[in-house]
Design a protein around this motif. Structure first.
Motif, PDB file in Angstrom:
ATOM      1  N   LEU A 218       0.891  -6.953   5.611  1.00  0.00           N
ATOM      2  CA  LEU A 218      -0.544  -6.759   5.368  1.00  0.00           C
ATOM      3  C   LEU A 218      -1.362  -7.644   6.297  1.00  0.00           C
TER       4      LEU A 218
ATOM      5  N   ILE B 160      -5.403  -6.419   6.727  1.00  0.00           N
ATOM      6  CA  ILE B 160      -5.922  -5.877   5.474  1.00  0.00           C
ATOM      7  C   ILE B 160      -5.343  -6.665   4.296  1.00  0.00           C
ATOM      8  N   MET B 161      -5.966  -6.505   3.131  1.00  0.00           N
ATOM      9  CA  MET B 161      -5.402  -7.068   1.910  1.00  0.00           C
ATOM     10  C   MET B 161      -5.603  -6.080   0.768  1.00  0.00           C
ATOM     11  N   LEU B 162      -4.799  -6.279  -0.273  1.00  0.00           N
ATOM     12  CA  LEU B 162      -4.959  -5.415  -1.432  1.00  0.00           C
ATOM     13  C   LEU B 162      -6.234  -5.789  -2.161  1.00  0.00           C
ATOM     14  N   LYS B 163      -6.854  -4.805  -2.759  1.00  0.00           N
ATOM     15  CA  LYS B 163      -8.112  -5.035  -3.458  1.00  0.00           C
ATOM     16  C   LYS B 163      -7.859  -5.541  -4.863  1.00  0.00           C
TER      17      LYS B 163
END
Lengths: 581, 581
Positions: B573, B578-581
């Motif tokens: 990631l 990006i990252m998880l929400k």
């Protein structure tokens, strides 16, 4: 019907025919009372003529307005041309135009639509749709289509079934970096795009589909060296109930078929050499054998004399450059500088001129007598008139350096002829290679490759010495295909994952479905994959793959024509449960 | 060589031959002194025999240990079978086995590997590699391969060039939801997977590649209704310098070729009906014309009487169900309940029995006389012995309801025969459809579709009435292909985007490269795309596409075999920004 004929098919046999053509204006010549237009389509160029005396006035005036790359439709009569052009199939005729329709106007193209264009790589990529109008690119795409069709025909005739495997699969940390695809319906989870359909084709073997192939896009998110693409095309193949020999014969057959059908060339049975032989003889595992210049190892004849450089070297090795005895001191120095460049990294180079009178003259004459040098000539197969170049040092590094020199010399000597094809098999690759950085073994081919049965015991005692049932097809110095017999036994596969540093959980988590499948009756199987982009480029006699790909990406992975990748809406990100970092 | 023959080819002609076979144990019968084994591979089943009196003792004992789906290799002699099996090609012979090698053992499969399996959909998908061993699935994959090969052969012979277009392209908010791929090398940016190669094939036309096709995976991130897949395969085609007629003829030719080559069926020239006719006559734009039951509009004969339901209806419309006059009251009530289900939504249904004596008996006898009913019978083409079913209400809704009833009746009456093929073209689709929700027009086909030249003036005055040069190929009630003549004029394309609610900036940002290309000499062009999955399923006489896809996903977009999608490392990631929400 928009056209009765294409621009490539009218000739002296069709004189007086009424025809309708459509295409692009390649160029116009306006002599005032007479206008000639070269009309181009995919199939060729046909000359149009507008004649003040014979052409309707309005049509004639319209013809005067035509610019390069205008799209037009004309009706007219095929007539004999006064000054014939023997260089093109339509050169005997021209069309006396009676009707002219401008289908679309065109702005001046940013580069010339000619075989030799004035456009650089960047602008050609930005306007790739114009670049494709040029014969070299258009013909490369048609050639690629022909190759792909012949591959399918051959394999299909041999009983292979093309099966489409999925593009949205599972990410595995092994190997190169995956491209991933966030899942909207499965929050926090990702698909990966396949680096190859490897596991799926093995599952097809477990499923009994004993001859599988697929021409398929694969994806690798790697930093792009020159002539690599993030998406590339493989001819992916797998067979069950076969031994290595069956696979080599099948795909040698395919390659011979291609050479015959698309190049008109018949080749002999492919030589087969081992990885060890290739490394010792050519310094690399994808030798170009269109020419000789095999390595001659000289330790026996060069060490234990007074030349300390050679005495302290692990390997002294030379090649004979044909006809190069006439090289001047300047030319030799330039070559020495070439091998000393950081990319090559040699610390120096010794040379021996093989004079036409049978004597030798070398840069190390004070350490070696004529008999020594004669032995060097014999070992490198040097003839009178040749020049021997010798490098020394660490065995692996020296071979790599000499291999680079060999290729460079061959290029300079014009020995890498694009219309000559010398395929071969390299077999018996090592199963594993030790990676200094991670301090562990990596699979040289991939983790599913089977060790040679006779080497299996070495797995525990000397893993680096285990040879694999793995093979590469090499063509003109390029690896165009590679594969292996696979492991079909669950225990051995588990042992391999262990050897490669997987924990039991990691192996289970990533490849559990495959090992599970192996429990339900997996047949012996193996296969290989060809890189279609490279194969087509080599068959087309080119060094670069880019013109054989309709819409390639640049070295930053960008499609400069459509300007991708690009930003996306926050709404899209939200739906995918991700955010930018 | 692992095997000298396959399990499908030995017969009475090969008696006494020494053979080697390999495959899976389908079943064993152990009579104590005699063991029979059915050995299966992709090509068929061959019976093996182990005889206590004639077989080596060790081999005989080993044969006793064989279980279902074990992978074995045998050597033996082809002998005549005592009790012949006329149902299979190898039924005259069996193999008297002399050598037996167990290549791999097998656990008991979780469902039976038989044509009629005891395994449900879920378990079959999880162990898809076992499912593929079953004839119905294996044959579907082979059938798909044949269809794809014939498509390629036909189009290639017609001068079409298969060009691979990119998979990593640019996201566009128009149309369905894209799958996106975060770019590592271009921070914060994303590729999209193509929903179709639409713009690329148009650019190929601008590039002069006047006959293009590609069998290509496409992707749509939509909520999956039954029998939809997030990745699906299109036969994508485009031609330049053509009119609609050329395209219809070309791809009608392709379809006739397929029906002939893979089904052995010759079909007449395809009927062509307009969208309006299809809607009025069949209530939908993909009519199944293997059977009649055309709509008869009854307003003239049913209104201005005393039946207020019909009097107040926009449309009164009926169909004649052949031979259904004998339906009991119970059967009729069940059908009325069927049309009143929420999925259909009719508020009631009137029926008329066409008695064999020429009289009529209806559920509305108190409002209509025999003459009225005779007119209804005439309008619906009802014969003595038929039953007329009549719905009424809002025109569009009523047609849709009656269309559903028509299909349901045809299914019940066995009129949708899987081995009968009735292709047709539906032409003259509306260019636009008004979307109540967004309050604006949407492209019915896509934004690149050309309006009919004679309707162009309506764009400004009555956009909903503009017809497009768009067409669908329909086969047995399924749209199997659709396409259009495209806009090739920059101004008209810009006008279309405006009509569809794009701002100038949005249009430029998303499709600027296409409009830009149109300035450099775009030829008139058009094309179409077939859905390969559906086409193959229909040709194969099946309603569902799933068994024609090797590794399908379930309705949550999951591959339950490999368990994808799945979570990925934080490191991955991070690299993708990006990252998880």
């Amino acid at each position: 019907m928009f056209r009765s004929h294409t621009c490539g098919e009218l000739n002296a046999n069709t004189i007086n025919t009424e025809v309708t053509l459509a295409g692009w204006v390649q160029k116009t010549r306006d002599k005032g009372f007479m206008i000639w237009v070269d009309l181009r389509d995919r199939y060729g160029i046909t000359q149009l003529i507008f004649d003040e005396n014979r052409t309707d006035k309005i049509v004639f005036e319209k013809a005067k307005s035509l610019g390069r790359e205008f799209v037009i439709q004309v009706k007219g009569t095929v007539i004999e041309r006064e000054s014939k052009n023997k260089n093109i199939p339509t050169g005997d005729i021209e069309i006396l135009v009676s009707e002219l329709t401008i289908l679309n106007q065109a702005m001046l193209p940013p580069f010339t639509i000619e075989d030799e264009t004035d456009g650089g790589e960047d602008i050609r990529m930005k306007y790739r749709y114009l670049d494709i109008r040029r014969n070299p690119v258009k013909n490369s795409l048609l050639f690629r289509h022909n190759v792909a069709m012949e591959v399918r025909k051959y394999l299909s005739d041999q009983g292979f079934c093309e099966v489409e495997t999925p593009y949205l699969i599972k990410s595995t940390p092994e190997g190169a970096r995956d491209f991933v695809v966030p899942s909207r319906m499965n929050e926090g989870q990702f698909y990966a795009l396949p680096q190859s359909p490897q596991t799926f084709k093995q599952l097809l073997m477990v499923g009994g589909m004993d001859k599988y192939f697929q021409i398929v896009k694969c994806f690798r998110d790697e930093d792009l060296r020159a002539d690599r693409q993030p998406e590339f095309t493989q001819i992916d193949c797998e067979m069950a109930f076969v031994e290595q020999e069956d696979i080599l014969n099948t795909f040698e057959g395919l390659t011979r078929h291609l050479l015959k059908e698309v190049k008109g060339i018949e080749v002999d049975k492919f030589p087969r050499i081992t990885y060890d032989y290739a490394m010792k003889t050519y310094g690399n595992d994808k030798p170009d054998i269109r020419f000789e210049m095999k390595f001659g190892e000289l330790n026996e004849f060069a060490q234990h004399r007074d030349f300390s450089v050679f005495n302290s070297a692990e390997l002294v090795v030379g090649i004979a450059a044909p006809g190069c005895a006439t090289y001047t001191r300047k030319e030799i120095d330039a070559l020495i500088d070439w091998v000393k460049r950081p990319q090559i990294g040699a610390s120096g180079m010794v040379y021996v001129k093989c004079e036409t009178d049978g004597t030798f003259k070398s840069s190390v004459d004070k350490f070696y007598n004529q008999e020594d040098l004669a032995n060097w000539a014999k070992a490198t197969n040097a003839k009178a008139g040749d020049m021997i170049f010798i490098l020394s040092g660490n065995a692996h590094k020296t071979r790599t350096q000499l291999s680079a020199l060999r290729m460079e010399l061959a290029t300079r000597l014009g020995l890498r002829k694009p219309d000559e094809f010398a395929p071969l098999w390299v077999v018996d690759f090592p199963l594993l290679e030790f990676d200094e950085e991670s301090g562990r073994y990596h699979a040289m081919h991939h983790p599913f490759t089977s060790p040679k049965p006779e080497d299996i015991d070495l797995i525990n005692t000397n893993p680096g010495a285990v040879r694999a049932n793995a093979y590469d097809m090499v063509l003109n110095g390029n690896e165009i295909g590679g594969g292996s017999i696979r492991i079909h036994d669950k225990e051995l596969q588990a042992r391999m994952f262990e050897l490669l540093g997987f924990t039991k959980e990691e192996a289970e988590n990533q490849f559990g479905f495959l090992m599970n499948a192996f429990q339900y009756g997996a047949p012996p199987h193996g296969g290989l994959a060809f890189g279609l982009d490279r194969l087509v480029a080599i068959l087309g006699g080119q060094e670069t793959i880019r013109d054989f790909i309709a819409f390639p990406k640049n070295n930053s992975g960008r499609d400069v024509m459509i300007d991708a990748p690009s930003t996306i809406d926050t709404k899209q990100l939200d739906e995918l449960h991700i955010m930018l970092k």
